[in-house]
Design an enzyme around this catalytic site. Sequence first.
Site, PDB file in Angstrom:
ATOM      1  N   LYS A 262     -32.076 -14.336 -28.569  1.00 23.61           N
ATOM      2  CA  LYS A 262     -32.970 -14.132 -29.493  1.00 23.61           C
ATOM      3  C   LYS A 262     -32.038 -13.662 -30.825  1.00 23.61           C
ATOM      4  O   LYS A 262     -32.536 -13.982 -31.833  1.00 23.61           O
ATOM      5  CB  LYS A 262     -33.998 -12.922 -29.093  1.00 23.61           C
TER       6      LYS A 262
ATOM      7  N   LYS B 248     -35.549 -24.869 -21.619  1.00 27.51           N
ATOM      8  CA  LYS B 248     -37.033 -24.541 -21.180  1.00 27.51           C
ATOM      9  C   LYS B 248     -37.942 -24.881 -22.253  1.00 27.51           C
ATOM     10  O   LYS B 248     -37.727 -24.673 -23.301  1.00 27.51           O
ATOM     11  CB  LYS B 248     -36.840 -22.987 -20.857  1.00 27.51           C
TER      12      LYS B 248
ATOM     13  N   LYS C  55     -42.643 -21.403 -26.506  1.00 26.40           N
ATOM     14  CA  LYS C  55     -43.681 -21.231 -27.441  1.00 26.40           C
ATOM     15  C   LYS C  55     -43.013 -21.154 -28.754  1.00 26.40           C
ATOM     16  O   LYS C  55     -43.474 -21.094 -29.947  1.00 26.40           O
ATOM     17  CB  LYS C  55     -44.723 -20.183 -27.112  1.00 26.40           C
TER      18      LYS C  55
HETATM   19  P1  TYM Z   1     -43.430 -14.858 -22.172  1.00 23.52           P
HETATM   20  O1  TYM Z   1     -44.414 -14.484 -23.060  1.00 23.52           O
HETATM   21  O2  TYM Z   1     -42.085 -15.514 -22.695  1.00 23.52           O
HETATM   22  O3  TYM Z   1     -43.672 -15.904 -20.974  1.00 23.52           O
HETATM   23  C1  TYM Z   1     -44.946 -15.506 -19.963  1.00 23.52           C
HETATM   24  C2  TYM Z   1     -44.749 -16.092 -18.950  1.00 23.52           C
HETATM   25  O4  TYM Z   1     -44.634 -17.517 -19.027  1.00 23.52           O
HETATM   26  C3  TYM Z   1     -43.431 -17.776 -18.025  1.00 23.52           C
HETATM   27  N1  TYM Z   1     -42.647 -18.948 -18.756  1.00 23.52           N
HETATM   28  C4  TYM Z   1     -42.485 -19.989 -18.216  1.00 23.52           C
HETATM   29  N2  TYM Z   1     -42.530 -20.608 -16.984  1.00 23.52           N
HETATM   30  C5  TYM Z   1     -42.097 -21.817 -16.504  1.00 23.52           C
HETATM   31  N3  TYM Z   1     -41.599 -22.406 -17.622  1.00 23.52           N
HETATM   32  C6  TYM Z   1     -41.645 -22.316 -18.678  1.00 23.52           C
HETATM   33  N4  TYM Z   1     -41.031 -23.020 -19.814  1.00 23.52           N
HETATM   34  C7  TYM Z   1     -41.809 -20.913 -19.054  1.00 23.52           C
HETATM   35  N5  TYM Z   1     -42.039 -20.378 -20.459  1.00 23.52           N
HETATM   36  C8  TYM Z   1     -42.384 -19.044 -20.088  1.00 23.52           C
HETATM   37  C9  TYM Z   1     -42.390 -16.626 -18.219  1.00 23.52           C
HETATM   38  O5  TYM Z   1     -41.479 -16.589 -17.229  1.00 23.52           O
HETATM   39  C10 TYM Z   1     -43.505 -15.559 -18.326  1.00 23.52           C
HETATM   40  O6  TYM Z   1     -43.557 -15.180 -16.789  1.00 23.52           O
HETATM   41  N6  TYM Z   1     -41.050 -10.591 -21.136  1.00 23.52           N
HETATM   42  C11 TYM Z   1     -41.900 -11.345 -20.715  1.00 23.52           C
HETATM   43  C12 TYM Z   1     -43.432 -10.676 -21.037  1.00 23.52           C
HETATM   44  C13 TYM Z   1     -43.534  -9.432 -20.420  1.00 23.52           C
HETATM   45  C14 TYM Z   1     -43.624  -9.245 -18.885  1.00 23.52           C
HETATM   46  C15 TYM Z   1     -43.820  -7.832 -18.842  1.00 23.52           C
HETATM   47  C16 TYM Z   1     -43.760 -10.319 -18.019  1.00 23.52           C
HETATM   48  C17 TYM Z   1     -43.482  -8.212 -20.849  1.00 23.52           C
HETATM   49  N7  TYM Z   1     -43.690  -7.222 -19.977  1.00 23.52           N
HETATM   50  C18 TYM Z   1     -43.758  -7.306 -17.550  1.00 23.52           C
HETATM   51  C19 TYM Z   1     -43.984  -9.586 -16.660  1.00 23.52           C
HETATM   52  C20 TYM Z   1     -43.959  -8.140 -16.308  1.00 23.52           C
HETATM   53  C21 TYM Z   1     -42.055 -12.526 -21.806  1.00 23.52           C
HETATM   54  O7  TYM Z   1     -41.705 -12.787 -22.886  1.00 23.52           O
HETATM   55  O8  TYM Z   1     -42.718 -14.000 -21.292  1.00 23.52           O
END
Ligand code: TYM
Length: 336
Positions: A116, A198, A201
């Site tokens: 990032k 990966k 979004k």
């Molecule tokens: P975020 O918003 O990027 O993604 C949300 C969830 O989706 C999963 N994910 C994927 N899984 C499989 N293939 C992909 N291409 C893919 N892209 C995203 C992510 O692994 C995630 O589970 N930091 C976290 C949000 C967060 C969080 C937390 C999660 C903040 N606090 C506490 C769990 C517990 C994030 O940016 O996810």
Amino acid sequence: MEAEKKKKIFSGVQPSGNITLGNYIGAIRNWVRLQDDYDCAFAMMDMHTITVRQTPAEMRKRTLELMALYIACGIDPEKSLLFIQSHNSAHAELAWVLNCYTYMGELQRMTQFKDKSARHADNINAGLFTYPVLMAADILLYQADYVPVGKDQMQHIEICRDIANRFNALYGNVFTIPEGMLVKAGAKIMSLQEPTKKMSKSDPNPKGYVSMMDDFNVIAKKIKSAVTDSEGVIEYRPDDDAKAGINNLLSIMAVMTDSTPEKVAADFAGQGYGALKGAVAEAVVEGIKPIRAEYDRIIKDKAYLKDIYTRGAETAHRIADRTLKKAYKKIGFIID
Ligand code: TYM
């Protein structure tokens, strides 16, 4: 006899862009299945999104949309706690405390920070750096045993465990040490255009991802134009980067049809890539259709959504405050 106490789960998604098929398969879809067996809390992680600049009006809209999508996917607000992260000030409060128990060196190693900060070189803010500490606070406040996430978040779960262990070693058992929980297939859905990366979004190329909000014909088109290879053989070879595009399509198909990538590969053996892509496109569209119908209904009902997040905030606060006070007391803050 008292019923056995359910293990706890916490997870969330950032309302920072188009929620993708990767978010659905790697996270939300899995949560739906866990709701009966675990005590679950799922949040809209709006505080995390401001580590990158957001448009305020869009943020508000996206946060509500994400909540409607959770529910449309099958998260039942009567079974699981649903809330907006910024509605519970305990997250910011515990994050501050944990910042003082986290080392710069640990944070510097985080790949998401490196990625990032490379992408947003003009805005490498302190929040981006301490992002994993806020995430640790999210998880630890609810004393979560498991955190169902995609593979990309496992490094953050590891640092959360390290911070919690460090704190517990100093003050006794304040935090439950959480474990990451990955789905068997689909823990890392890849970009349709660059299948060694990966699906994200924040991908500037919308052809790389399927958004849960895309038109159905757009979804089909994106999948049908997925980058594959020139070998022309349908085989699942997860360790072979040259096969990344096909591996990805097989994984998506496996998840959407409750199969395994190996079985799907066997079913399509000898057929062309076009046939596989067509079938994946259909499976994804058919899987998303009922979710979208539900979503369209729920998103209109703002009063319903507000009721859920208002009640959610109260419950979240009550649970989190217990942990926060425990930590405050151990540190030496006067709490009563
Ligand atoms: P975020 O918003 O990027 O993604 C949300 C969830 O989706 C999963 N994910 C994927 N899984 C499989 N293939 C992909 N291409 C893919 N892209 C995203 C992510 O692994 C995630 O589970 N930091 C976290 C949000 C967060 C969080 C937390 C999660 C903040 N606090 C506490 C769990 C517990 C994030 O940016 O996810």
